[in-house]
Write a protein that holds these residues in place. Sequence first.
Motif, mmCIF file in Angstrom:
data_model
loop_
_atom_site.group_PDB
_atom_site.id
_atom_site.type_symbol
_atom_site.label_atom_id
_atom_site.label_comp_id
_atom_site.label_asym_id
_atom_site.label_seq_id
_atom_site.Cartn_x
_atom_site.Cartn_y
_atom_site.Cartn_z
ATOM 1 N N ASN A 23 0.855 -1.187 0.000
ATOM 2 C CA ASN A 23 0.000 0.000 0.000
ATOM 3 C C ASN A 23 0.889 1.234 0.000
ATOM 4 O O ASN A 23 1.187 1.791 1.042
ATOM 5 N N GLY A 24 1.337 1.630 -1.182
ATOM 6 C CA GLY A 24 2.232 2.778 -1.275
ATOM 7 C C GLY A 24 2.001 3.542 -2.556
ATOM 8 O O GLY A 24 1.048 3.306 -3.290
ATOM 9 N N THR A 25 2.901 4.464 -2.819
ATOM 10 C CA THR A 25 2.813 5.269 -4.029
ATOM 11 C C THR A 25 3.647 4.613 -5.123
ATOM 12 O O THR A 25 4.848 4.438 -4.959
ATOM 13 N N PRO A 26 3.021 4.250 -6.244
ATOM 14 C CA PRO A 26 3.776 3.590 -7.313
ATOM 15 C C PRO A 26 4.758 4.537 -7.991
ATOM 16 O O PRO A 26 4.549 5.744 -8.043
ATOM 17 N N LYS A 27 5.823 3.954 -8.507
ATOM 18 C CA LYS A 27 6.808 4.672 -9.317
ATOM 19 C C LYS A 27 6.853 4.026 -10.691
ATOM 20 O O LYS A 27 6.562 2.840 -10.827
ATOM 21 N N CYS A 28 7.254 4.807 -11.662
ATOM 22 C CA CYS A 28 7.400 4.278 -13.011
ATOM 23 C C CYS A 28 8.840 4.483 -13.464
ATOM 24 O O CYS A 28 9.323 5.614 -13.520
ATOM 25 N N LEU A 29 9.536 3.410 -13.756
ATOM 26 C CA LEU A 29 10.884 3.456 -14.303
ATOM 27 C C LEU A 29 10.739 3.335 -15.819
ATOM 28 O O LEU A 29 10.113 2.396 -16.308
ATOM 29 N N VAL A 30 11.278 4.318 -16.546
ATOM 30 C CA VAL A 30 11.181 4.341 -17.999
ATOM 31 C C VAL A 30 12.568 4.229 -18.594
ATOM 32 O O VAL A 30 13.506 4.889 -18.131
ATOM 33 N N PHE A 31 12.713 3.371 -19.598
ATOM 34 C CA PHE A 31 13.960 3.362 -20.355
ATOM 35 C C PHE A 31 13.652 3.196 -21.834
ATOM 36 O O PHE A 31 12.642 2.611 -22.206
#
Length: 151
Positions: A23-31
């Motif tokens: 239950n947290g804030t999602p992050k998006c890793l983009v490459f």
Amino acid sequence: MPEINSRQKTAIAAGQKVLNSVNGTPKCLVFTSPAAAAWAQNDTLAAGQKIPAGSRILSNCAVSCGALGASVTFDLGLRHFVTGAEVDLDGIASNVASATAGTYAANNGVLVAGGVDSVTTVDTEPVLTLEAANPTDDIQIRVEIWYLPPG
């Protein structure tokens, strides 16, 4: 009709803390791919970025690409961030057909499909591997890896 409690509700009822990986804030890793690349079958595109140990890979990852060519597929997975050793090279997506241009769901791998509940145990680096045929040179690829980081 009976109510069935989730693992998280059961943990809370027992006085345990619910972790950020639940239950947290999602992050998006983009490459993204380089502007020019002489792609070949079994080439790997490495993110060079770290997903920390204790992170949960979410099932809404995606790969957007130009037409990679007839019969080309890709795997999307994780390797150890420091050593490069395989963690699961098709754990996020496996054998996804990508011959035509489009945006592809990357969510059929064993780390995310079918309700699997897995959290990374080591710092990892996402990698995409082009398979099954020789891809078209210079085709652009963008990978989006969504995850919940640890607290």
